[in-house]
Design a protein around this motif. Structure first.
Motif, PDB file in Angstrom:
ATOM      1  N   GLN A 174       0.824  -1.204   0.000  1.00 26.74           N
ATOM      2  CA  GLN A 174       0.000   0.000   0.000  1.00 26.74           C
ATOM      3  C   GLN A 174       0.862   1.261   0.000  1.00 26.74           C
ATOM      4  O   GLN A 174       1.809   1.395   0.778  1.00 26.74           O
ATOM      5  N   GLY A 175       0.528   2.185  -0.909  1.00 23.09           N
ATOM      6  CA  GLY A 175       1.200   3.466  -0.959  1.00 23.09           C
ATOM      7  C   GLY A 175       2.576   3.459  -1.586  1.00 23.09           C
ATOM      8  O   GLY A 175       3.262   4.482  -1.572  1.00 23.09           O
ATOM      9  N   THR A 176       2.999   2.332  -2.177  1.00 16.81           N
ATOM     10  CA  THR A 176       4.342   2.260  -2.772  1.00 16.81           C
ATOM     11  C   THR A 176       4.267   2.312  -4.295  1.00 16.81           C
ATOM     12  O   THR A 176       3.275   1.911  -4.902  1.00 16.81           O
ATOM     13  N   ALA A 177       5.343   2.803  -4.901  1.00 20.94           N
ATOM     14  CA  ALA A 177       5.506   2.788  -6.355  1.00 20.94           C
ATOM     15  C   ALA A 177       6.628   1.815  -6.682  1.00 20.94           C
ATOM     16  O   ALA A 177       7.719   1.885  -6.101  1.00 20.94           O
ATOM     17  N   ASN A 178       6.380   0.906  -7.606  1.00 18.03           N
ATOM     18  CA  ASN A 178       7.330  -0.143  -7.952  1.00 18.03           C
ATOM     19  C   ASN A 178       7.500  -0.199  -9.466  1.00 18.03           C
ATOM     20  O   ASN A 178       6.531  -0.053 -10.212  1.00 18.03           O
ATOM     21  N   LYS A 179       8.748  -0.428  -9.901  1.00 21.61           N
ATOM     22  CA  LYS A 179       9.044  -0.463 -11.333  1.00 21.61           C
ATOM     23  C   LYS A 179       9.945  -1.646 -11.663  1.00 21.61           C
ATOM     24  O   LYS A 179      10.953  -1.873 -10.988  1.00 21.61           O
ATOM     25  N   LEU A 180       9.573  -2.360 -12.717  1.00 20.76           N
ATOM     26  CA  LEU A 180      10.359  -3.500 -13.192  1.00 20.76           C
ATOM     27  C   LEU A 180      10.615  -3.346 -14.677  1.00 20.76           C
ATOM     28  O   LEU A 180       9.733  -2.925 -15.423  1.00 20.76           O
ATOM     29  N   GLN A 181      11.841  -3.720 -15.117  1.00 21.86           N
ATOM     30  CA  GLN A 181      12.174  -3.638 -16.536  1.00 21.86           C
ATOM     31  C   GLN A 181      13.170  -4.719 -16.904  1.00 21.86           C
ATOM     32  O   GLN A 181      14.056  -5.060 -16.117  1.00 21.86           O
ATOM     33  N   ASP A 182      13.001  -5.271 -18.110  1.00 23.22           N
ATOM     34  CA  ASP A 182      13.944  -6.272 -18.604  1.00 23.22           C
ATOM     35  C   ASP A 182      14.923  -5.627 -19.573  1.00 23.22           C
ATOM     36  O   ASP A 182      14.995  -4.401 -19.692  1.00 23.22           O
ATOM     37  N   SER A 216       8.728  -3.978 -20.781  1.00 22.13           N
ATOM     38  CA  SER A 216       9.573  -4.939 -21.488  1.00 22.13           C
ATOM     39  C   SER A 216      10.007  -4.340 -22.813  1.00 22.13           C
ATOM     40  O   SER A 216       9.175  -3.842 -23.575  1.00 22.13           O
ATOM     41  N   VAL A 217      11.283  -4.419 -23.080  1.00 20.83           N
ATOM     42  CA  VAL A 217      11.794  -3.936 -24.363  1.00 20.83           C
ATOM     43  C   VAL A 217      11.914  -5.055 -25.383  1.00 20.83           C
ATOM     44  O   VAL A 217      12.162  -4.792 -26.561  1.00 20.83           O
ATOM     45  N   SER A 218      11.696  -6.304 -24.955  1.00 19.64           N
ATOM     46  CA  SER A 218      11.907  -7.416 -25.891  1.00 19.64           C
ATOM     47  C   SER A 218      10.936  -8.586 -25.737  1.00 19.64           C
ATOM     48  O   SER A 218      10.826  -9.406 -26.648  1.00 19.64           O
ATOM     49  N   HIS A 219      10.249  -8.694 -24.608  1.00 18.46           N
ATOM     50  CA  HIS A 219       9.373  -9.836 -24.355  1.00 18.46           C
ATOM     51  C   HIS A 219       8.021  -9.346 -23.831  1.00 18.46           C
ATOM     52  O   HIS A 219       7.625  -8.229 -24.089  1.00 18.46           O
TER      53      HIS A 219
END
Length: 409
Positions: A174-182, A216-219
């Motif tokens: 709750q209240g968090t910002a999360n970022k994932l990238q390949d 995702s830049v590729s998948h």
């Protein structure tokens, strides 16, 4: 004949010849957009504007299923105890892991963590930021993972790679910002799949009250070789340059949350599954722009789509908004039928016909609508292409045109 009348006839003749010459020149000039004549037709349909919507959504409470006989009982982490907490913290310099004890072990290489869970009831909490890191998990037991303000990018593969075939409960705190990238080039491991920025061998149940951005830049952005379920409360921003946004091999269930999805890949989809796609709540906006692809082995062409499922698609609630910009794109492409018993669906396809034919909704089976609101527009083709169309008779709005289909209850 009076002189004035002869002059008027002569003027009309020359005007007609001039217009004919202009049209002939237009037809031979590739730079002339004759669609202006269509777009400025007073009787043309003006479809609604579909754009990303990051506003809050009042969804009400997320009701936890507590009846063990309910088929969704095991999709709620609240129905299991969690006795061990393992913390994975990332920094620009690497990662640290604490709390493993005898119930887990970790191998760390800079910012890349391989966590092997050796027992049941383990809760993994991941936080921090690293631009060259990843989290891979092996386990024979279901486990819970909380993203607690995590920014993680892996240049050579998935940011999160779950090699466990059991349930992963993924909670966006709750209240968090999360970022994932390949990354663009995956470093594959023999006999292991890695099909997206967030990949799982088993089913993934998403919940929480935070924000998660997956690129995702590729998948694919998010992919599971089982099924995906999204509960109420979160905001997801999913982007894929070459893959799908959401891919659940066996099924995709959207019970709630806010989604903004963009895929630019050729023949890729916003949501795709070989099995069921169920929209039960939330608000999902999908924009696709990829071109069609010829599948030589199948002697067939596949195109981009907002939603594609090889089984039945069900719509019981929530709001689904789809904009397809690419050649031959489909808003919804369902192979075994669509059953709509509620909710609101808006589909707009702008792509032209080329290798593939665009359609608002393509349904190889019955399109059955008993409640809700369905709007489908296709600028260059039919708005609905269904084997059978079955509409409950109590609709308050029903409109069909060459490029528009609309029904509301």
């Amino acid at each position: 004949m009076p002189t004035s009348s002869r002059r008027k006839m002569k003027l009309a003749k020359y005007t007609f010849l001039a217009l004919a010459a202009m049209l002939l020149a237009a037809c031979t000039n590739d730079d002339t957009d004759l669609e202006w004549l269509i777009d400025n037709n007073p009787g043309k349909v003006v479809p609604p504007v579909i754009e990303m919507d990051y506003s809050d959504l009042d969804e009400g409470l997320d009701i936890i299923v507590t009846d063990p006989s309910d088929e969704t009982y095991n999709d709620y982490w609240e129905n299991s105890p969690w006795t061990t907490t393992v913390r994975v913290n990332y920094t620009a310099d690497g990662a640290t892991v604490t709390g493993t004890g005898t119930r887990a072990k970790a191998v760390i290489d800079g910012g890349h963590v391989v966590l092997t869970i050796l027992a049941s009831r383990v809760h993994v909490i991941a936080s921090g930021e690293c631009q060259d890191g990843s989290l891979k998990v092996y386990s024979d037991n279901k486990y819970k993972m909380t993203l607690n303000g995590l920014t993680l990018a892996n240049p050579t593969g998935p940011a999160i790679n779950n090699q466990c075939g059991k349930t992963l409960y993924l909670i966006v705190a709750q209240g968090t910002a999360n970022k994932l990238q390949d990354g663009a080039d995956y470093a594959y491991v023999e006999e292991e799949d890695m099909k997206g920025t967030l990949f799982s061998e088993g089913q993934v149940i998403f919940s929480g009250q935070g924000e998660l951005e997956v690129t995702s830049v590729s998948h694919n952005a998010i992919a599971s070789d089982d099924y995906l379920r999204f509960r109420k409360g979160c905001k997801y921003k999913l982007t894929s340059e070459k893959g799908n946004c959401l891919r659940g091999k066996d099924a995709v269930y959207i019970d709630g949350s806010v989604f903004n999805m963009t895929t630019r890949g050729d023949a890729k989809k916003g949501i795709t599954s070989r099995g069921l796609v169920a929209i039960n709540g939330g608000r999902a906006t999908i924009i696709t722009s990829g071109a069609p692809v010829v599948e030589a082995e199948l002697n067939d062409t596949t195109s981009s789509a907002g939603v594609k499922c090889d089984s039945i698609m069900t719509i019981a609630g929530g709001e689904l908004r789809i904009l397809c910009l690419g050649e031959g794109g489909k808003g919804i492409n369902a192979h075994q039928g669509i059953v709509m018993t509620g909710g609101k669906v808006t589909v707009v396809t702008q792509g032209v016909k080329g290798l593939a034919s665009p359609k608002g909704i393509k349904c190889e089976g019955e399109l059955a609508v008993t409640a809700g609101a369905l709007y489908s527009y296709s600028k260059h083709a039919r708005p609905v292409d269904a084997t059978t169309l079955n509409l409950a008779p109590a609709h308050r709005v029903y409109e069909t045109k060459t490029h528009l289909f609309k029904v509301e209850y």
